[in-house]
Design a protein around this motif. Structure first.
Motif, PDB file in Angstrom:
ATOM      1  N   PRO A  16      33.743  34.126  50.166  1.00  0.00           N
ATOM      2  CA  PRO A  16      33.095  34.455  48.893  1.00  0.00           C
ATOM      3  C   PRO A  16      34.042  35.210  47.960  1.00  0.00           C
ATOM      4  O   PRO A  16      34.902  35.976  48.402  1.00  0.00           O
ATOM      5  CB  PRO A  16      31.915  35.327  49.296  1.00  0.00           C
ATOM      6  CG  PRO A  16      32.206  35.799  50.661  1.00  0.00           C
ATOM      7  CD  PRO A  16      33.136  34.801  51.287  1.00  0.00           C
ATOM      8  N   GLU A  17      33.866  34.979  46.683  1.00  0.00           N
ATOM      9  CA  GLU A  17      34.699  35.666  45.695  1.00  0.00           C
ATOM     10  C   GLU A  17      34.301  37.138  45.639  1.00  0.00           C
ATOM     11  O   GLU A  17      33.148  37.487  45.902  1.00  0.00           O
ATOM     12  CB  GLU A  17      34.487  35.028  44.329  1.00  0.00           C
ATOM     13  CG  GLU A  17      34.933  33.593  44.255  1.00  0.00           C
ATOM     14  CD  GLU A  17      34.712  33.004  42.882  1.00  0.00           C
ATOM     15  OE1 GLU A  17      34.531  33.789  41.926  1.00  0.00           O
ATOM     16  OE2 GLU A  17      34.716  31.776  42.776  1.00  0.00           O
ATOM     17  N   PRO A  18      35.230  37.998  45.274  1.00  0.00           N
ATOM     18  CA  PRO A  18      34.903  39.431  45.193  1.00  0.00           C
ATOM     19  C   PRO A  18      33.763  39.728  44.221  1.00  0.00           C
ATOM     20  O   PRO A  18      32.952  40.608  44.472  1.00  0.00           O
ATOM     21  CB  PRO A  18      36.204  40.071  44.717  1.00  0.00           C
ATOM     22  CG  PRO A  18      37.271  39.129  45.139  1.00  0.00           C
ATOM     23  CD  PRO A  18      36.653  37.763  45.058  1.00  0.00           C
ATOM     24  N   ALA A  19      33.676  38.984  43.126  1.00  0.00           N
ATOM     25  CA  ALA A  19      32.604  39.229  42.159  1.00  0.00           C
ATOM     26  C   ALA A  19      31.243  38.929  42.775  1.00  0.00           C
ATOM     27  O   ALA A  19      30.255  39.622  42.504  1.00  0.00           O
ATOM     28  CB  ALA A  19      32.821  38.384  40.914  1.00  0.00           C
ATOM     29  N   THR A  20      31.176  37.917  43.625  1.00  0.00           N
ATOM     30  CA  THR A  20      29.910  37.571  44.285  1.00  0.00           C
ATOM     31  C   THR A  20      29.479  38.700  45.208  1.00  0.00           C
ATOM     32  O   THR A  20      28.312  39.099  45.229  1.00  0.00           O
ATOM     33  CB  THR A  20      30.079  36.270  45.082  1.00  0.00           C
ATOM     34  OG1 THR A  20      30.541  35.245  44.209  1.00  0.00           O
ATOM     35  CG2 THR A  20      28.791  35.856  45.737  1.00  0.00           C
ATOM     36  N   VAL A  21      30.419  39.227  45.955  1.00  0.00           N
ATOM     37  CA  VAL A  21      30.102  40.333  46.877  1.00  0.00           C
ATOM     38  C   VAL A  21      29.695  41.567  46.078  1.00  0.00           C
ATOM     39  O   VAL A  21      28.756  42.281  46.451  1.00  0.00           O
ATOM     40  CB  VAL A  21      31.319  40.630  47.786  1.00  0.00           C
ATOM     41  CG1 VAL A  21      31.062  41.841  48.658  1.00  0.00           C
ATOM     42  CG2 VAL A  21      31.651  39.416  48.630  1.00  0.00           C
ATOM     43  N   LEU A  22      30.352  41.816  44.960  1.00  0.00           N
ATOM     44  CA  LEU A  22      30.020  42.964  44.110  1.00  0.00           C
ATOM     45  C   LEU A  22      28.607  42.829  43.539  1.00  0.00           C
ATOM     46  O   LEU A  22      27.825  43.782  43.558  1.00  0.00           O
ATOM     47  CB  LEU A  22      31.034  43.093  42.977  1.00  0.00           C
ATOM     48  CG  LEU A  22      30.838  44.267  42.029  1.00  0.00           C
ATOM     49  CD1 LEU A  22      31.076  45.571  42.769  1.00  0.00           C
ATOM     50  CD2 LEU A  22      31.782  44.155  40.851  1.00  0.00           C
ATOM     51  N   LEU A  23      28.256  41.640  43.049  1.00  0.00           N
ATOM     52  CA  LEU A  23      26.914  41.427  42.511  1.00  0.00           C
ATOM     53  C   LEU A  23      25.850  41.574  43.593  1.00  0.00           C
ATOM     54  O   LEU A  23      24.792  42.156  43.360  1.00  0.00           O
ATOM     55  CB  LEU A  23      26.815  40.046  41.867  1.00  0.00           C
ATOM     56  CG  LEU A  23      27.489  39.899  40.512  1.00  0.00           C
ATOM     57  CD1 LEU A  23      27.487  38.444  40.080  1.00  0.00           C
ATOM     58  CD2 LEU A  23      26.793  40.761  39.481  1.00  0.00           C
ATOM     59  N   LEU A  24      26.115  41.051  44.762  1.00  0.00           N
ATOM     60  CA  LEU A  24      25.168  41.171  45.871  1.00  0.00           C
ATOM     61  C   LEU A  24      24.971  42.640  46.242  1.00  0.00           C
ATOM     62  O   LEU A  24      23.844  43.108  46.429  1.00  0.00           O
ATOM     63  CB  LEU A  24      25.656  40.375  47.075  1.00  0.00           C
ATOM     64  CG  LEU A  24      24.778  40.447  48.314  1.00  0.00           C
ATOM     65  CD1 LEU A  24      23.420  39.818  48.049  1.00  0.00           C
ATOM     66  CD2 LEU A  24      25.448  39.771  49.485  1.00  0.00           C
ATOM     67  N   GLY A  25      26.056  43.382  46.347  1.00  0.00           N
ATOM     68  CA  GLY A  25      25.964  44.806  46.678  1.00  0.00           C
ATOM     69  C   GLY A  25      25.237  45.602  45.616  1.00  0.00           C
ATOM     70  O   GLY A  25      24.425  46.484  45.919  1.00  0.00           O
TER      71      GLY A  25
END
Length: 56
Positions: free
Chosen positions: A19-28
């Motif tokens: 997963p892209e870092p932005a996806t992980v950031l949005l999920l968090g």
């Protein structure tokens, strides 16, 4: 005797996408917001200390 059976070289399956870092950031951020909303909601539903029943 078995005829026609032999081992073939099977290519490795494609690696799983990372997963892209932005996806992980949005999920968090979404999970954090849900946690804060739950905490705020539970604080609002609690009775104030002067209205709580004393259980003696």
């Amino acid at each position: 005797m078995l005829r026609g059976y032999f081992l073939e070289a099977v290519p490795d399956p494609a690696p799983a996408p990372v997963p892209e870092p932005a996806t992980v950031l949005l999920l968090g951020a979404g999970l954090g917001a849900l946690g804060l909303m739950k905490k705020k909601h539970s604080d609002l539903t609690a009775a104030p200390p002067h209205l709580r029943r004393c259980e003696n």
